[in-house]
Design a protein around this motif. Structure first.
Motif, PDB file in Angstrom:
ATOM      1  N   GLY A   9     -28.123 -20.509  -6.070  1.00 13.70           N
ATOM      2  CA  GLY A   9     -28.547 -20.676  -7.464  1.00 13.70           C
ATOM      3  C   GLY A   9     -29.748 -21.583  -7.588  1.00 13.70           C
ATOM      4  O   GLY A   9     -30.686 -21.301  -8.350  1.00 13.70           O
ATOM      5  N   LEU A  10     -29.737 -22.667  -6.841  1.00 13.81           N
ATOM      6  CA  LEU A  10     -30.883 -23.579  -6.860  1.00 13.81           C
ATOM      7  C   LEU A  10     -32.131 -22.894  -6.318  1.00 13.81           C
ATOM      8  O   LEU A  10     -33.231 -23.075  -6.852  1.00 13.81           O
ATOM      9  CB  LEU A  10     -30.570 -24.840  -6.059  1.00 13.81           C
ATOM     10  N   ALA A  11     -31.971 -22.092  -5.284  1.00 15.82           N
ATOM     11  CA  ALA A  11     -33.119 -21.360  -4.732  1.00 15.82           C
ATOM     12  C   ALA A  11     -33.668 -20.359  -5.746  1.00 15.82           C
ATOM     13  O   ALA A  11     -34.887 -20.200  -5.876  1.00 15.82           O
ATOM     14  CB  ALA A  11     -32.708 -20.651  -3.449  1.00 15.82           C
ATOM     15  N   LEU A  48     -27.876 -17.026 -16.529  1.00 15.12           N
ATOM     16  CA  LEU A  48     -26.828 -16.956 -15.509  1.00 15.12           C
ATOM     17  C   LEU A  48     -25.539 -17.622 -15.974  1.00 15.12           C
ATOM     18  O   LEU A  48     -24.448 -17.225 -15.575  1.00 15.12           O
ATOM     19  CB  LEU A  48     -27.306 -17.620 -14.216  1.00 15.12           C
ATOM     20  N   TYR A  49     -25.644 -18.624 -16.812  1.00 11.53           N
ATOM     21  CA  TYR A  49     -24.474 -19.388 -17.239  1.00 11.53           C
ATOM     22  C   TYR A  49     -23.751 -18.736 -18.420  1.00 11.53           C
ATOM     23  O   TYR A  49     -22.528 -18.789 -18.497  1.00 11.53           O
ATOM     24  CB  TYR A  49     -24.905 -20.804 -17.621  1.00 11.53           C
ATOM     25  N   ALA A  50     -24.477 -18.121 -19.329  1.00  8.22           N
ATOM     26  CA  ALA A  50     -23.885 -17.580 -20.555  1.00  8.22           C
ATOM     27  C   ALA A  50     -22.795 -16.541 -20.302  1.00  8.22           C
ATOM     28  O   ALA A  50     -21.716 -16.625 -20.910  1.00  8.22           O
ATOM     29  CB  ALA A  50     -24.975 -17.023 -21.462  1.00  8.22           C
ATOM     30  N   PRO A  51     -22.988 -15.559 -19.422  1.00 10.40           N
ATOM     31  CA  PRO A  51     -21.898 -14.599 -19.187  1.00 10.40           C
ATOM     32  C   PRO A  51     -20.646 -15.253 -18.615  1.00 10.40           C
ATOM     33  O   PRO A  51     -19.528 -14.877 -18.973  1.00 10.40           O
ATOM     34  CB  PRO A  51     -22.489 -13.605 -18.180  1.00 10.40           C
ATOM     35  N   ARG A  52     -20.822 -16.231 -17.759  1.00 10.54           N
ATOM     36  CA  ARG A  52     -19.656 -16.933 -17.196  1.00 10.54           C
ATOM     37  C   ARG A  52     -18.895 -17.667 -18.292  1.00 10.54           C
ATOM     38  O   ARG A  52     -17.672 -17.689 -18.296  1.00 10.54           O
ATOM     39  CB  ARG A  52     -20.095 -17.923 -16.134  1.00 10.54           C
TER      40      ARG A  52
END
Length: 77
Positions: A9-11, A48-52
């Motif tokens: 994720g950081l990459a 990336l965070y919203a669906p989770r």
């Protein structure tokens, strides 16, 4: 941050920021390009965070804590 998924994720965020920065610097100043790069990374992170978050809120049920059942032993005579 020891898990492989956080490193990936950081990459991905670093790549998004670097790509957006390089394109923005070509059109604007260095300061504006860096700002644009970080903004792009935050947009990607939100995407990336919203669906989770939505899956967690609507589909994960909270655990109910149950009391442990204490079994009584009958006295042996």
């Amino acid at each position: 941050m020891d898990s492989p998924s956080s490193k990936v994720g950081l990459a991905a965020l670093t790549t998004a920021a670097a790509t957006a920065t390089s394109h923005a610097i070509a059109m604007h100043s260095t300061k504006g390009g860096l700002t644009q790069g970080y903004s792009a990374a935050f947009v990607v992170a939100t995407g990336l965070y919203a669906p989770r978050l939505l899956v967690t809120v609507f589909f994960v049920k909270p655990m109910r804590h149950r009391r442990p059942v204490i079994q009584r032993r009958e006295a042996q005579i």
